[in-house]
Design an enzyme around this catalytic site. Structure first.
Site, mmCIF file in Angstrom:
data_model
loop_
_atom_site.group_PDB
_atom_site.id
_atom_site.type_symbol
_atom_site.label_atom_id
_atom_site.label_comp_id
_atom_site.label_asym_id
_atom_site.label_seq_id
_atom_site.Cartn_x
_atom_site.Cartn_y
_atom_site.Cartn_z
ATOM 1 N N HIS A 185 0.840 -1.204 0.000
ATOM 2 C CA HIS A 185 0.000 0.000 0.000
ATOM 3 C C HIS A 185 0.869 1.245 0.000
ATOM 4 O O HIS A 185 1.478 1.591 1.010
ATOM 5 C CB HIS A 185 -0.915 0.022 1.226
ATOM 6 N N HIS A 203 0.971 5.471 -1.411
ATOM 7 C CA HIS A 203 0.574 6.687 -2.118
ATOM 8 C C HIS A 203 1.878 7.437 -2.378
ATOM 9 O O HIS A 203 2.311 8.264 -1.571
ATOM 10 C CB HIS A 203 -0.349 7.552 -1.262
ATOM 11 N N ARG A 206 -5.010 16.047 5.679
ATOM 12 C CA ARG A 206 -5.608 15.660 4.400
ATOM 13 C C ARG A 206 -5.753 16.860 3.472
ATOM 14 O O ARG A 206 -5.596 16.727 2.242
ATOM 15 C CB ARG A 206 -6.964 14.996 4.652
ATOM 16 N N TYR A 266 -4.757 7.491 -7.091
ATOM 17 C CA TYR A 266 -5.977 8.260 -7.377
ATOM 18 C C TYR A 266 -5.672 9.629 -7.990
ATOM 19 O O TYR A 266 -6.369 10.610 -7.739
ATOM 20 C CB TYR A 266 -6.861 8.399 -6.139
ATOM 21 N N HIS A 314 -11.945 3.523 -3.121
ATOM 22 C CA HIS A 314 -11.095 4.232 -2.164
ATOM 23 C C HIS A 314 -11.508 3.950 -0.725
ATOM 24 O O HIS A 314 -10.676 3.635 0.133
ATOM 25 C CB HIS A 314 -11.138 5.747 -2.432
ATOM 26 N N ARG A 363 -16.417 6.219 2.306
ATOM 27 C CA ARG A 363 -16.685 7.657 2.191
ATOM 28 C C ARG A 363 -16.765 8.067 0.727
ATOM 29 O O ARG A 363 -17.588 8.882 0.336
ATOM 30 C CB ARG A 363 -15.571 8.472 2.868
ATOM 31 N N HIS A 413 -9.574 1.277 1.741
ATOM 32 C CA HIS A 413 -9.380 1.834 3.079
ATOM 33 C C HIS A 413 -10.638 1.580 3.909
ATOM 34 O O HIS A 413 -11.750 1.770 3.414
ATOM 35 C CB HIS A 413 -9.214 3.362 3.028
ATOM 36 N N GLU A 421 -10.054 3.661 9.300
ATOM 37 C CA GLU A 421 -8.808 4.337 9.658
ATOM 38 C C GLU A 421 -9.024 5.375 10.752
ATOM 39 O O GLU A 421 -8.164 5.561 11.614
ATOM 40 C CB GLU A 421 -8.207 5.013 8.422
ATOM 41 N N HIS A 470 -5.622 -0.540 6.870
ATOM 42 C CA HIS A 470 -5.651 0.067 8.204
ATOM 43 C C HIS A 470 -6.488 -0.757 9.192
ATOM 44 O O HIS A 470 -5.940 -1.376 10.088
ATOM 45 C CB HIS A 470 -6.117 1.522 8.184
ATOM 46 N N ASP A 477 2.451 3.429 2.702
ATOM 47 C CA ASP A 477 1.366 4.406 2.694
ATOM 48 C C ASP A 477 1.831 5.800 2.280
ATOM 49 O O ASP A 477 2.143 6.041 1.128
ATOM 50 C CB ASP A 477 0.673 4.398 4.052
#
Length: 339
Positions: free
Chosen positions: A14, A16, A35, A74, A136, A139, A163, A166, A200, A251
């Site tokens: 995993h 990003h 974020r 993404y 993703h 949410r 995810h 988390e 997570h 991550d």
């Protein structure tokens, strides 16, 4: 003369990778403030910047002992191709976990429909790029998307990564919208199974962990990122007691070091259980390698060589080498790959 020792490589299940650019400058007192800075960085990325940054970061991963990576991507379809090219340059195995994003985030992250997302995924597959089906989160993907993506992953026998759990707020929002917790929703929508990896699961409760166990799903723990973002602790003891498979990911790439991820995972378990050696050395190497490969659908991944003359291993007998690696070494004990 001391010779390098060959060991199975580690698998980063995993990543990003663009978030490597955020080290030390993504301020914020909690995950949600962080974020916002992350989304600003995502908006700045271009095909060229992804190609350059990812090649450099994948090179760091390769040097630290990761020989394969699952890129939870993404930033759009064009940058996914740039990421694949960067992985080829760095000589690291690559699986594009191209993300489905229905709502929230940035416009570049979103697709108009689940059908449009699957069309993008099929385009990557047609180019010979290994992929996983990747909603993703609950949410970002409503129930109808989750139903469609879960069905596609089952029919095409593809990995599914998502995810879940988390952050406490994520759980609260799922309860408010759906009346169930995130992993319960994934189960309802057919998104759990032996090829599913939940990333997570930091705040998963007992009933959710039971769902993961009963479905054969795995968890990807990312301890250095979870610590950096204040996510909390994986319920490691409850996960281990249930026999839920674990793998690791870098991550946000605040640190790139598979040995550190494994050491922190074992450290969490020791603090929760009040004893040492909760996960055996063999278990930790399985978590760091074969389990990650399985989560990404990889049958093979490259080996690494460890410099047994490194100062961190001075005086360590051969039979204690692997235990010493996870107890007190960093990725700099790995011999850089040729070329």
């Amino acid at each position: 003369m001391t010779r390098p020792r060959s060991l199975p490589g580690f698998v980063n299940a995993h990543s990003h990778t663009f978030q490597r650019a955020l080290r030390g400058r993504a301020a914020g007192r909690d995950f949600w403030a962080w974020r916002e800075g992350m989304l600003e960085e995502a908006a700045r990325q271009t095909d060229a910047s992804v190609r350059e940054l990812y090649a450099r970061t994948y090179g760091e991963m390769r040097a630290a002992g990761y020989t394969a990576v699952g890129e939870f991507h993404y930033l759009g379809i064009d940058t996914a191709l740039a990421a694949a090219d960067a992985a080829d340059e760095a000589g690291i195995g690559f699986v594009c976990l191209h993300v489905a994003y229905a709502r929230g985030g940035l416009p570049r992250m979103r697709q108009e429909s689940a059908t449009d997302y699957l069309r993008e995924l099929e385009g990557l597959r047609a180019r010979g790029i290994a992929v996983g089906v990747t909603p993703h989160s609950v949410r970002a993907c409503p129930r109808d998307w989750l139903l469609e993506l879960g069905r596609y992953a089952r029919v095409d026998d593809l990995p599914l990564h998502v995810h879940a759990d988390e952050q406490p707020r994520e759980v609260e929002e799922s309860l408010a919208e759906h009346g169930v917790r995130p992993i319960e929703l994934l189960a309802d929508c057919g998104c759990l199974g032996e090829r599913t990896t939940v990333v997570h699961a930091t705040h998963a409760n007992g009933a959710e962990l039971d769902l993961l166990r009963d479905s054969g799903s795995a968890i990807c723990a990312c301890p250095t990122t979870e610590a950096d973002l204040g996510d909390g602790f994986l319920p490691a003891i409850r996960v281990r007691h249930r026999g839920i498979p674990l793998c690791i990911g870098s991550d946000s790439n605040v640190r790139i070091d598979p040995l550190e991820e494994l050491r922190q995972l074992e450290g969490i378990a020791r603090r929760q259980d009040g004893r040492r050696d909760v996960f055996s050395t063999d278990e930790l190497f399985e978590i760091g390698g074969a389990n990650g490969a399985r989560a990404l659908g990889l049958e093979t991944w490259s080996a690494i060589e460890v410099d047994t003359a490194h100062r961190s291993l001075e005086g360590v007998a051969d039979e204690h080498l692997r235990a010493a690696l996870v107890a007190g070494c960093g990725g700099d004990v790995v011999v850089p790959p040729a070329g």
